[in-house]
Design a protein around this motif. Structure first.
Motif, short mmCIF file in Angstrom:
data_model
loop_
_atom_site.label_atom_id
_atom_site.label_comp_id
_atom_site.label_asym_id
_atom_site.label_seq_id
_atom_site.Cartn_x
_atom_site.Cartn_y
_atom_site.Cartn_z
N HIS A 128 0.87 -1.18 0.00
CA HIS A 128 0.00 0.00 0.00
C HIS A 128 0.90 1.22 0.00
CE1 HIS A 128 -3.86 -1.98 0.95
NE2 HIS A 128 -3.06 -2.89 1.49
N VAL A 129 0.60 2.17 -0.87
CA VAL A 129 1.36 3.42 -0.92
C VAL A 129 0.40 4.55 -0.59
CG1 VAL A 129 2.85 4.91 -2.29
CG2 VAL A 129 2.77 2.44 -2.78
N PHE A 130 0.73 5.30 0.44
CA PHE A 130 -0.09 6.42 0.86
C PHE A 130 0.63 7.72 0.51
CE2 PHE A 130 -1.22 2.89 3.59
CZ PHE A 130 -2.60 2.89 3.50
N VAL A 131 -0.07 8.58 -0.21
CA VAL A 131 0.47 9.88 -0.62
C VAL A 131 -0.30 10.94 0.16
CG1 VAL A 131 0.85 11.47 -2.53
CG2 VAL A 131 0.93 9.00 -2.93
N CYS A 132 0.43 11.79 0.86
CA CYS A 132 -0.23 12.83 1.64
C CYS A 132 -0.97 13.80 0.72
CB CYS A 132 0.78 13.60 2.49
SG CYS A 132 -0.02 14.87 3.51
N GLY A 133 -2.22 14.03 1.05
CA GLY A 133 -3.04 14.99 0.31
C GLY A 133 -3.61 16.05 1.22
N ASN A 134 -2.98 16.24 2.37
CA ASN A 134 -3.50 17.21 3.34
C ASN A 134 -3.33 18.65 2.84
OD1 ASN A 134 -4.65 17.75 5.95
ND2 ASN A 134 -2.67 18.60 6.51
N GLU A 135 -4.31 19.46 3.17
CA GLU A 135 -4.25 20.88 2.81
C GLU A 135 -4.68 21.71 4.01
OE1 GLU A 135 -5.47 23.92 -0.75
OE2 GLU A 135 -6.42 21.96 -0.67
N ARG A 136 -3.77 22.55 4.48
CA ARG A 136 -4.06 23.45 5.59
C ARG A 136 -4.51 24.80 5.06
NH1 ARG A 136 0.24 20.57 7.76
NH2 ARG A 136 -0.30 19.64 9.74
N LEU A 137 -5.08 25.57 5.96
CA LEU A 137 -5.49 26.92 5.61
C LEU A 137 -4.27 27.77 5.29
CD1 LEU A 137 -8.22 27.54 8.33
CD2 LEU A 137 -8.56 27.02 5.90
N GLU A 138 -4.44 28.72 4.41
CA GLU A 138 -3.36 29.64 4.07
C GLU A 138 -2.87 30.33 5.33
OE1 GLU A 138 -2.74 33.48 1.20
OE2 GLU A 138 -4.13 31.91 0.55
N ALA A 171 -2.51 2.32 -4.43
CA ALA A 171 -2.07 3.70 -4.23
C ALA A 171 -3.24 4.51 -3.72
CB ALA A 171 -1.55 4.27 -5.54
N ASN A 172 -3.05 5.15 -2.57
CA ASN A 172 -4.12 5.91 -1.93
C ASN A 172 -3.67 7.31 -1.56
OD1 ASN A 172 -6.30 3.88 -1.44
ND2 ASN A 172 -4.64 2.87 -0.33
N GLU A 224 8.50 13.84 -11.33
CA GLU A 224 9.50 13.08 -12.08
C GLU A 224 10.11 11.94 -11.28
OE1 GLU A 224 11.41 17.15 -10.98
OE2 GLU A 224 9.50 16.45 -11.77
N ASP A 225 9.85 11.87 -9.97
CA ASP A 225 10.36 10.78 -9.13
C ASP A 225 9.45 9.56 -9.11
OD1 ASP A 225 12.54 12.40 -8.26
OD2 ASP A 225 11.26 13.30 -6.70
N VAL A 226 8.20 9.74 -9.50
CA VAL A 226 7.21 8.67 -9.38
C VAL A 226 7.61 7.43 -10.15
CG1 VAL A 226 4.83 8.02 -9.94
CG2 VAL A 226 5.30 10.22 -8.83
N GLN A 227 8.03 7.58 -11.39
CA GLN A 227 8.39 6.41 -12.20
C GLN A 227 9.56 5.65 -11.59
OE1 GLN A 227 6.38 5.58 -14.95
NE2 GLN A 227 7.42 3.68 -14.48
N GLU A 228 10.52 6.37 -11.03
CA GLU A 228 11.66 5.71 -10.38
C GLU A 228 11.20 4.92 -9.16
OE1 GLU A 228 16.10 6.73 -8.59
OE2 GLU A 228 14.77 8.38 -9.15
N ILE A 229 10.31 5.49 -8.37
CA ILE A 229 9.79 4.79 -7.19
C ILE A 229 9.05 3.52 -7.62
CG2 ILE A 229 8.12 4.92 -5.30
CD1 ILE A 229 8.93 7.94 -5.08
N VAL A 230 8.23 3.62 -8.65
CA VAL A 230 7.50 2.45 -9.13
C VAL A 230 8.47 1.40 -9.66
CG1 VAL A 230 5.86 1.60 -10.86
CG2 VAL A 230 5.35 3.67 -9.55
N LEU A 248 0.81 13.88 -7.47
CA LEU A 248 1.64 12.70 -7.21
C LEU A 248 0.79 11.44 -7.11
CD1 LEU A 248 4.21 13.95 -4.57
CD2 LEU A 248 4.68 13.27 -6.92
N LYS A 249 -0.32 11.53 -6.40
CA LYS A 249 -1.20 10.38 -6.26
C LYS A 249 -1.72 9.93 -7.61
CE LYS A 249 -5.31 10.45 -5.69
NZ LYS A 249 -6.53 10.28 -6.47
N ASP A 250 -2.17 10.89 -8.43
CA ASP A 250 -2.69 10.55 -9.76
C ASP A 250 -1.61 9.92 -10.63
OD1 ASP A 250 -5.15 11.57 -8.98
OD2 ASP A 250 -4.87 13.49 -9.99
#
Length: 116
Positions: A7-17, A51-52, A81-87, A32-34
């Motif tokens: 399982h690969v978890f990609v952070c998608g958190n968004e804080r207030l400005e 991938a989540n 550009e790092d995603v393909q290398e990780i996969v 990155l997740k997409d």
């Protein structure tokens, strides 16, 4: 269907400005997740790797971040550009990408060179 091997978890958190800590989503977490999902599918891993997008993984200063389980390999400052290398390296061949790996001394610790 067989169980997932990873399982690969990609952070998608968004804080207030203006938040004290940065967040991953505005720094590319969603893209990155997409890209990861597409690369996993293209590598023929769709039935063995999940991938989540995750909420906050509490590694905000290292973002965008992702973590691969069950190995608990944390990647920081990940770019598209790092995603393909990780996969290719990690998910296909089982070799973590060391140049992107977060140091153990930076994980869940109050003191790290990346924290204010």
């Amino acid at each position: 269907m067989a169980k997932f091997e990873r399982h690969v978890f990609v952070c998608g958190n968004e804080r207030l400005e203006g938040a004290v800590r940065p967040s991953c989503r505005p720094r590319g977490g969603r893209q990155l997740k997409d890209a990861l999902k597409d690369a996993v599918k293209a590598a023929g891993l769709k039935n063995t790797v999940r991938a989540n997008e995750a909420g906050c993984l509490d590694q905000c200063e290292h973002g965008p971040v992702m973590v691969v389980y069950p190995e608990a390999v944390w990647y920081g400052f990940v770019k598209l550009e790092d995603v393909q290398e990780i996969v290719n390296e990690h998910l296909v061949h089982g070799r973590p990408v060391e140049r992107l790996r977060l140091a153990e001394s930076c994980l869940n610790t109050p003191s790290c060179p990346h924290r204010p």
